[in-house]
Design an enzyme around this catalytic site. Structure first.
Site, mmCIF file in Angstrom:
data_model
loop_
_atom_site.group_PDB
_atom_site.id
_atom_site.type_symbol
_atom_site.label_atom_id
_atom_site.label_comp_id
_atom_site.label_asym_id
_atom_site.label_seq_id
_atom_site.Cartn_x
_atom_site.Cartn_y
_atom_site.Cartn_z
ATOM 1 C CG ASP A 45 -0.281 -0.092 2.518
ATOM 2 O OD1 ASP A 45 0.856 -0.230 2.668
ATOM 3 O OD2 ASP A 45 -1.052 -0.079 3.444
ATOM 4 C CB SER A 46 4.569 1.710 -0.034
ATOM 5 O OG SER A 46 4.753 0.597 -0.728
ATOM 6 C CG ASP A 84 0.421 -4.131 1.957
ATOM 7 O OD1 ASP A 84 0.116 -4.785 3.142
ATOM 8 O OD2 ASP A 84 1.182 -3.034 2.225
ATOM 9 C CE LYS A 114 2.928 -5.687 4.078
ATOM 10 N NZ LYS A 114 2.488 -4.597 4.881
ATOM 11 C CD GLU A 116 0.297 -1.821 7.933
ATOM 12 O OE1 GLU A 116 -0.147 -1.212 8.975
ATOM 13 O OE2 GLU A 116 0.609 -1.460 6.977
ATOM 14 C CD GLU A 184 7.305 -0.175 8.111
ATOM 15 O OE1 GLU A 184 6.507 -1.083 7.734
ATOM 16 O OE2 GLU A 184 7.433 1.069 7.692
HETATM 17 O O1 KIV Z 1 3.398 -1.226 1.766
HETATM 18 C C1 KIV Z 1 4.650 -1.480 1.894
HETATM 19 O O2 KIV Z 1 5.359 -1.406 0.839
HETATM 20 C C2 KIV Z 1 4.864 -2.162 2.997
HETATM 21 C C3 KIV Z 1 6.524 -2.304 3.218
HETATM 22 C C4 KIV Z 1 7.198 -0.996 3.686
HETATM 23 C C5 KIV Z 1 6.774 -3.599 4.123
HETATM 24 O O3 KIV Z 1 4.177 -2.475 3.852
#
Ligand code: KIV
Length: 288
Positions: A45-46, A84, A114, A116, A184
């Site tokens: 989600d980055s 994510d 993924k 969180e 992280e």
């Molecule tokens: O969204 C992302 O890129 C992440 C990484 C920083 C682990 O969660």
């Protein structure tokens, strides 16, 4: 090269080999990462900060990540693709999590998701998603989707007590069936302690050298942003300068009329050019 699976990723920890993970949000970079033998591609989600111009990951939607994950999947990388799950796309209820994680695989082409956090609620969700047959990567330490609750991008787990709490979170995620965990922004000692305490791979970002693997946001390590310089980030290239040089050269050549030149243009035959300008008459068909 053989396709990476969650099974193979877990084996890397067992054999003591470091795991390489990077983010990607589009097909060309996904194919480059695959050609380089990167083990896992995270469609993070980055993408919100890296590509979409947001200041945090909070505004990123499920559709955003699915859209970018599908582009990554179309490159058919050998790397394991992890989608994510964005803010609030999995925490409302187990049903919501199952439906949205399924979409990440069905429409986004991801092979794992993924998630969180590691509260009891999240651990229960991870268990349900894993039980449904979808591999889950956990994420503890600094969890950017909880940034307002954490009070900013601060190093987590700085004390022995806080480290033990993170170890408990990691164990709970492992017990719930997660196949690996991102850690992280924690001290190296904290990440070491967590890594030694669980059997599944840990993937660090700002977590020092003792994790089983490492992840960075691709555009950060390639140097797309001038002002983003956290201590943990090593820039392996300065892509911003490369892009600027190319754009400046292009602009100059266009302004001087040097580009496009004949090498980069298509030409009409002499006869057709003549017809176009009325210098030769078009050949007539003789009447029979
Ligand atoms: O969204 C992302 O890129 C992440 C990484 C920083 C682990 O969660």
């Amino acid at each position: 090269m053989a396709r990476k699976t969650t099974y193979k990723i877990k084996q890397l920890k067992e054999s003591g080999k470091k795991i390489v993970m990077l983010t990607a949000y589009d097909a060309p970079t996904a194919s480059i990462l695959s050609e380089c033998g990167v083990d896992m591609i995270l469609v993070g989600d980055s993408v919100g900060n890296a590509l979409l111009g947001y200041e945090s990951t909070i505004p990123v939607t499920l559709d955003d990540v699915i859209h970018h994950s599908a582009a990554v999947a179309r490159a058919k990388p050998d790397s394991l693709i992890i989608g994510d799950m964005p803010f609030m796309s999995y925490k409302v209820s187990i049903e919501q999590a199952l439906e949205n994680c399924a979409l990440m695989l069905q429409e986004g082409g991801a092979e794992a998701v993924k998630i969180e956090g590691a509260s009891k609620r999240v651990v229960d969700i991870v268990r349900a998603v894993v039980d449904s047959g979808i591999p889950v990567m956990g994420h503890i330490g600094l969890t950017p989707q909880s940034i307002f609750q954490l009070g900013g991008y601060r190093v987590q787990g700085r004390t022995a007590e806080l480290t033990e709490a993170l170890v408990e979170q990691a164990k709970a995620l492992e017990e719930a069936g997660a196949f690996s965990i991102v850690i992280e922004l924690v001290p190296s000692e904290t990440a070491k302690r967590i890594t030694e305490s669980i059997g599944i791979p840990t993937i660090g970002i700002g977590a020092g050298p003792h994790c089983d693997g490492q992840v960075l946001v691709l555009w950060d390590m390639l140097g797309l942003f001038e002002d983003f310089k956290p201590k943990f980030l090593k820039k392996y290239a300065n892509i911003r300068t490369v892009i600027k040089e190319a754009v400046n050269e292009y602009s100059e050549e266009v302004r001087k009329g040097e580009f496009p030149d004949s090498e980069h243009s298509f030409e009409m035959s002499e006869e057709e050019t003549g017809r176009l300008y009325g210098r030769t008459k078009p050949s007539r068909q003789r009447a029979s």
